[in-house]
Design a protein around this motif. Structure first.
Motif, PDB file in Angstrom:
ATOM      1  N   ARG A   1       0.822  -1.211   0.000  1.00 20.28           N
ATOM      2  CA  ARG A   1       0.000   0.000   0.000  1.00 20.28           C
ATOM      3  C   ARG A   1       0.858   1.265   0.000  1.00 20.28           C
ATOM      4  O   ARG A   1       0.653   2.150   0.804  1.00 20.28           O
ATOM      5  CB  ARG A   1      -0.894   0.022   1.225  1.00 20.28           C
ATOM      6  CG  ARG A   1      -1.891  -1.086   1.280  1.00 20.28           C
ATOM      7  CD  ARG A   1      -2.821  -0.977   2.474  1.00 20.28           C
ATOM      8  NE  ARG A   1      -2.252  -0.286   3.610  1.00 20.28           N
ATOM      9  CZ  ARG A   1      -2.864   0.691   4.271  1.00 20.28           C
ATOM     10  NH1 ARG A   1      -4.051   1.084   3.914  1.00 20.28           N
ATOM     11  NH2 ARG A   1      -2.296   1.263   5.299  1.00 20.28           N
ATOM     12  N   CYS A   2       1.840   1.338  -0.877  1.00 19.34           N
ATOM     13  CA  CYS A   2       2.657   2.548  -0.965  1.00 19.34           C
ATOM     14  C   CYS A   2       1.875   3.587  -1.754  1.00 19.34           C
ATOM     15  O   CYS A   2       1.492   3.352  -2.889  1.00 19.34           O
ATOM     16  CB  CYS A   2       3.985   2.251  -1.633  1.00 19.34           C
ATOM     17  SG  CYS A   2       5.056   1.262  -0.592  1.00 19.34           S
ATOM     18  N   HIS A   3       1.623   4.730  -1.115  1.00 15.58           N
ATOM     19  CA  HIS A   3       0.716   5.702  -1.708  1.00 15.58           C
ATOM     20  C   HIS A   3       1.317   7.070  -1.999  1.00 15.58           C
ATOM     21  O   HIS A   3       0.587   7.976  -2.367  1.00 15.58           O
ATOM     22  CB  HIS A   3      -0.498   5.889  -0.802  1.00 15.58           C
ATOM     23  CG  HIS A   3      -1.328   4.661  -0.677  1.00 15.58           C
ATOM     24  ND1 HIS A   3      -2.156   4.206  -1.670  1.00 15.58           N
ATOM     25  CD2 HIS A   3      -1.428   3.765   0.318  1.00 15.58           C
ATOM     26  CE1 HIS A   3      -2.747   3.101  -1.283  1.00 15.58           C
ATOM     27  NE2 HIS A   3      -2.323   2.808  -0.083  1.00 15.58           N
ATOM     28  N   ALA A   4       2.592   7.242  -1.793  1.00 13.16           N
ATOM     29  CA  ALA A   4       3.206   8.530  -2.111  1.00 13.16           C
ATOM     30  C   ALA A   4       4.483   8.290  -2.880  1.00 13.16           C
ATOM     31  O   ALA A   4       5.188   7.312  -2.658  1.00 13.16           O
ATOM     32  CB  ALA A   4       3.501   9.320  -0.841  1.00 13.16           C
TER      33      ALA A   4
ATOM     34  N   GLY B   1      -1.927  10.114  -4.529  1.00 10.33           N
ATOM     35  CA  GLY B   1      -3.281  10.074  -5.077  1.00 10.33           C
ATOM     36  C   GLY B   1      -3.416  10.863  -6.370  1.00 10.33           C
ATOM     37  O   GLY B   1      -4.461  11.426  -6.646  1.00 10.33           O
ATOM     38  N   GLY B   2      -2.351  10.933  -7.148  1.00  8.16           N
ATOM     39  CA  GLY B   2      -2.389  11.657  -8.411  1.00  8.16           C
ATOM     40  C   GLY B   2      -2.282  13.166  -8.270  1.00  8.16           C
ATOM     41  O   GLY B   2      -2.410  13.877  -9.256  1.00  8.16           O
ATOM     42  N   ALA B   3      -2.050  13.667  -7.054  1.00  9.09           N
ATOM     43  CA  ALA B   3      -1.971  15.113  -6.839  1.00  9.09           C
ATOM     44  C   ALA B   3      -0.618  15.487  -6.231  1.00  9.09           C
ATOM     45  O   ALA B   3      -0.035  14.735  -5.456  1.00  9.09           O
ATOM     46  CB  ALA B   3      -3.087  15.562  -5.896  1.00  9.09           C
ATOM     47  N   LEU B   4      -0.161  16.673  -6.569  1.00  8.21           N
ATOM     48  CA  LEU B   4       1.063  17.206  -5.997  1.00  8.21           C
ATOM     49  C   LEU B   4       0.770  17.691  -4.581  1.00  8.21           C
ATOM     50  O   LEU B   4      -0.032  18.593  -4.382  1.00  8.21           O
ATOM     51  CB  LEU B   4       1.591  18.360  -6.845  1.00  8.21           C
ATOM     52  CG  LEU B   4       2.852  19.056  -6.330  1.00  8.21           C
ATOM     53  CD1 LEU B   4       4.043  18.117  -6.390  1.00  8.21           C
ATOM     54  CD2 LEU B   4       3.114  20.309  -7.150  1.00  8.21           C
TER      55      LEU B   4
ATOM     56  N   VAL C   1       0.868  11.173   4.778  1.00  5.90           N
ATOM     57  CA  VAL C   1       0.215  10.203   3.897  1.00  5.90           C
ATOM     58  C   VAL C   1      -0.061   8.954   4.720  1.00  5.90           C
ATOM     59  O   VAL C   1       0.848   8.400   5.342  1.00  5.90           O
ATOM     60  CB  VAL C   1       1.109   9.858   2.677  1.00  5.90           C
ATOM     61  CG1 VAL C   1       0.461   8.768   1.828  1.00  5.90           C
ATOM     62  CG2 VAL C   1       1.387  11.094   1.831  1.00  5.90           C
ATOM     63  N   ASN C   2      -1.309   8.547   4.768  1.00  7.74           N
ATOM     64  CA  ASN C   2      -1.720   7.339   5.500  1.00  7.74           C
ATOM     65  C   ASN C   2      -1.233   7.347   6.945  1.00  7.74           C
ATOM     66  O   ASN C   2      -0.787   6.334   7.476  1.00  7.74           O
ATOM     67  CB  ASN C   2      -1.224   6.077   4.794  1.00  7.74           C
ATOM     68  CG  ASN C   2      -1.899   5.872   3.461  1.00  7.74           C
ATOM     69  OD1 ASN C   2      -3.029   6.304   3.249  1.00  7.74           O
ATOM     70  ND2 ASN C   2      -1.212   5.235   2.547  1.00  7.74           N
ATOM     71  N   GLY C   3      -1.309   8.487   7.589  1.00 13.30           N
ATOM     72  CA  GLY C   3      -0.931   8.585   8.992  1.00 13.30           C
ATOM     73  C   GLY C   3       0.557   8.675   9.259  1.00 13.30           C
ATOM     74  O   GLY C   3       0.977   8.690  10.409  1.00 13.30           O
ATOM     75  N   VAL C   4       1.363   8.733   8.210  1.00 16.24           N
ATOM     76  CA  VAL C   4       2.812   8.863   8.371  1.00 16.24           C
ATOM     77  C   VAL C   4       3.214  10.297   8.022  1.00 16.24           C
ATOM     78  O   VAL C   4       3.032  10.735   6.889  1.00 16.24           O
ATOM     79  CB  VAL C   4       3.584   7.864   7.472  1.00 16.24           C
ATOM     80  CG1 VAL C   4       5.088   8.071   7.609  1.00 16.24           C
ATOM     81  CG2 VAL C   4       3.184   6.437   7.808  1.00 16.24           C
TER      82      VAL C   4
END
Length: 187
Positions: free
Chosen positions: A32-35, A57-60, A87-90
């Motif tokens: 679940r790497c999201h950034a 999430g596709g945004a800067l 990002v995701n609580g981190v």
């Protein structure tokens, strides 16, 4: 409130031969790497910055501009701020390459509650310089992790470019106690 970070899940992506910057994907687990954090040369209002952009999430989400420039970076304007991102609580911040030689740079990120310091670097050097620095980068970065109490993840180049340039990294993950817990093998 951010949850405690027991061990960051980081996926390293090395650039092509032409683009030697490494990207960092950040998340709580590798699935679940999201950034995405990647180094860029930024031009803004006629000035150039050695920057790292954060995309999620596709945004800067934002930009960090290197604050402590080396003598060979006279083309660039130093950054002034130490933004943090969540990002995701981190909560994390960024120091680029030689920023880690200045304890105040990591401290400024930690003071904002960051749990993680990301360090994109590009230490492709002439062979003599690379050999002098080969075993210095990791201890400097470990000191920043210990002083700040943050996890530190560096993405640095490893390999050769032509006959006269070499990069030894390190690309690694360092615990808040200053221990290297994972490292990409050097050649």
């Amino acid at each position: 409130m951010p949850h405690p970070l027991s061990r960051p899940a980081i996926v390293f992506r090395q650039g092509s031969r032409r683009h030697h910057r490494a990207a960092l994907l950040v998340g709580q687990d590798a699935a679940r790497c999201h950034a995405l954090v990647l180094g860029v040369i930024e031009r803004r209002a006629g000035q150039y910055f050695n920057s790292a952009v954060v995309v999620a999430g596709g945004a800067l989400l934002g930009v960090y501009r290197k604050t402590h420039l080396m003598p060979g970076e006279s083309l660039f304007t130093p950054g002034q701020d130490y933004p943090t991102f969540e990002v995701n609580g981190v909560r994390f911040g960024i120091n680029i390459c030689s920023d880690t030689r200045v304890p105040a740079a990591a401290a400024a990120v930690a003071a904002q509650g960051a749990q993680l310091l990301l360090v994109p670097a590009q230490n492709m050097m002439r062979r003599a310089s690379a050999l002098r620095w080969k075993d210095r980068h990791a201890p400097i970065r470990a000191a920043r992790a210990r002083e700040s109490g943050m996890w530190l993840v560096s993405a640095d180049v490893i390999g050769e470019r032509g006959a006269d340039r070499i990069g030894y990294g390190p690309t690694n993950i360092i615990s808040p106690q200053g221990e290297v817990v994972a490292q990409v093998a050097r050649r």
